[in-house]
Motif scaffolding. Sequence first.
Motif, short mmCIF file in Angstrom:
data_model
loop_
_atom_site.label_atom_id
_atom_site.label_comp_id
_atom_site.label_asym_id
_atom_site.label_seq_id
_atom_site.Cartn_x
_atom_site.Cartn_y
_atom_site.Cartn_z
N UNK A 79 0.79 -1.23 0.00
CA UNK A 79 0.00 0.00 0.00
C UNK A 79 0.82 1.28 0.00
N UNK A 80 2.12 1.18 0.11
CA UNK A 80 2.98 2.34 -0.06
C UNK A 80 2.59 3.07 -1.34
N UNK A 81 2.18 2.29 -2.33
CA UNK A 81 1.81 2.83 -3.64
C UNK A 81 0.67 3.83 -3.58
N UNK A 82 -0.19 3.73 -2.58
CA UNK A 82 -1.33 4.65 -2.51
C UNK A 82 -0.89 6.10 -2.48
N UNK A 83 0.33 6.32 -2.04
CA UNK A 83 0.82 7.70 -1.89
C UNK A 83 1.67 8.12 -3.07
N UNK A 84 1.81 7.25 -4.04
CA UNK A 84 2.72 7.51 -5.15
C UNK A 84 2.01 7.49 -6.50
N UNK A 85 0.69 7.64 -6.47
CA UNK A 85 -0.06 7.46 -7.71
C UNK A 85 0.05 8.65 -8.66
#
Lengths: 561, 177
Positions: A277-283
């Motif tokens: 879910x780190x990706x949620x902040x990198x979209x």
Amino acid sequence: MNATTIFRTCPSTGLKVHSSAEKLIKAHAVAAVVFLAVGGLFGLLVALTRWPTIHLLPADWFYLVLTGHGLDVLLVWIIFFEMAVLYFASAVLLNCRLATPLAAWIGFWMMLIGAAMTNVAVLQGDSSVMFTSYVPMKAAPHFYLGLLLFAVGALIGCFVFFGTLVIAKEEKTYEGSIPLVTFGALTAAIIAVFTIASGAIILLPTFLWSVGLISNIDTLTYKTVWWAMGHSSQQINVSAHVAIWYLIAAMLLGARTISEKVSRMAFLMYILFLQLASAHHLLVEPGISSEWKIFNTSYAMYLAVLGSMVHGMTIPGSIENAQRQRGFNNGLFQWLRKAPWGNPAFAGMFISLILFGFLGGISGVVMGTEQLNLIMHNTLYVPGHFHGTVVAGTTLAFMAVTYLLVPLIFRREIMFKKLAQIQPYLFGLGVAGISVFMMGAGTLGVSRRHWDITFADAIMGFDYPATAYLMLAANGISAVLASLGGIIYVFVVVSSVFFGRKIGANEKVMDIPAPAAVSHYGSATKISIPGTAVLVAVFFISFVLYYFVNWKYLSDVWPLR
Amino acid sequence: MAITPPTERIWWNLPIAKVELAWIIIAFVWGLIMFFMMVYWHGAGEQNLSNEAYRITPEQFAAKTNAMVEQYTVRDESGYAVVHPPAGSDVYLIARLWQWWPIIEMEKGQSYRVHLSSMDWQHGFSLQPINVNLSVHPGYEMVVTMTPDATGEFGIVCNEFCGIGHHLMVGKIYVVE
């Protein structure tokens, strides 16, 4: 077994309680509540400043207090309480002594000193960098050092938990597999190790950079690794509060999960996939491919979301099943109407479950969709979402279980029972408002972490629609309600712990109901939970509709390539 | 019960209730739909991020922006240059403490390659009231092709916290016929 190990037998549950474990649980819970009080006060100040007609604090104080709010409630309160949960779910539920209490105390003091150090850094005024502390914005070195100490202390606590599981197995203090609640706590602890390691990996170089030993930290690397801590740590919360939902349902209603296999698989999904879910902040970051974003932001095809949706059915389902066996069998919802709504532990747990699913869960998936993030990233929608998960979900669940911990572990009777009864409703209502109105303002484009949406002092301004101002005022009113709920919680818990009637060594404080019968071979397929099925259907329809409404919103904005 | 070890020791062999199994299947399929919706939108949708980005130094990016400003400035507005680059061209927008520079004028229905980078800290490009939000990093140049579909005056609010002047950081885009 160590000869000096002292146990007492709990008259209510029949469990053997190790006195060192009990002292540690108390210490962590008390520290947690102190930081909740401080962080909650900061939160109220934030909301009152956002409320346009009040606009309480000057800009520098607003950003300072917002930094402190994030740290104290999102990190310190929750992790301290989670340590208490870990020790409870291991030593107490497994009838076992706690592994290396000395190490656990060292961990506790490191966490406490670390949290205090970071708070001091924030209050000194030169570390208003927000919870995320994105480089190259620089905080004072002891800001990072405090966080590192706190993280390492928590890591020690996780290993004490693992050690305790090993001891319990070794000394055969339980039969068969560990209880589901302990399994949930284990999930939380495993995710915690990943999280804390990520935090240390990024905060250590950042600390060295803040004292001048490293010249540069790449902003995108920082963000990616920092969020491996920042978002994954929220998955510790999810695992911990889901475990607490199961715990409360079992202790108050004798609810037994419909299928151990399904519930445990759902927890396993968390371990396997939530860390993505780190990706949620990198979209909407530069230089990251869409393939990476899609795979990671969806937790590999939403498998972790699947875990949460499963818990969303099994927990109310197990409650319904237990209630129906108790005779509340009329219609679809008699089981729910006749639930112990006057018991703040149950009320808090059930409100937490509903709000987490409807507000935090749905909004989280929608916002975490690659393209939909374009119309939400860094708006107030984001804090709207996570107040639905971390406050309405985790914090309310932790509050609810406190009403059981005080009599069982602190062995004090809850004082001001009437106040305690309304507390989960008041807090739940307030937080639901905070969540909904911030999401509303975010949908209208209002930025998060923003002192003044009128842009009164800016050279060029921008006029937000009047509805946005209304949303922020409603958010302020909701925050006042939630704060009242928070104050009542702290007041009731602190007075009970210090002045509540002492509960005698052989006095029963509650009757744990006999477990409901399920999942004997052949019977499991005959379970009837129509009420839960209706609740789940309502949830699912809301989810699908809201998801596609947001695609409609997206399709209306300027074409982007 | 959830607080005691499972009563059936071989719990992993017990059958799953029908209602539970049905929900697992529905939830799983819904997850697949949501997953492929993102993939589908990359082909069918009009709002996607390009993933085009480069490493760049603040000096290099400032130089490119200045070249554009020198060539295409049409007027001055409260100390800001207003540039009107030709349709389809590259447009550079600097984010720095605490301004968006310069002001850009675009033509409705035309596409522009908008380059974004920061001179100092991280900033957030939040185009209002359209509500498109992008992250702006120092050292990275992101290129997004935008096609404004309505005329008017649009605000660029910074939505990544960037210090004490964060709330003063507002820029502007004009879209004309």
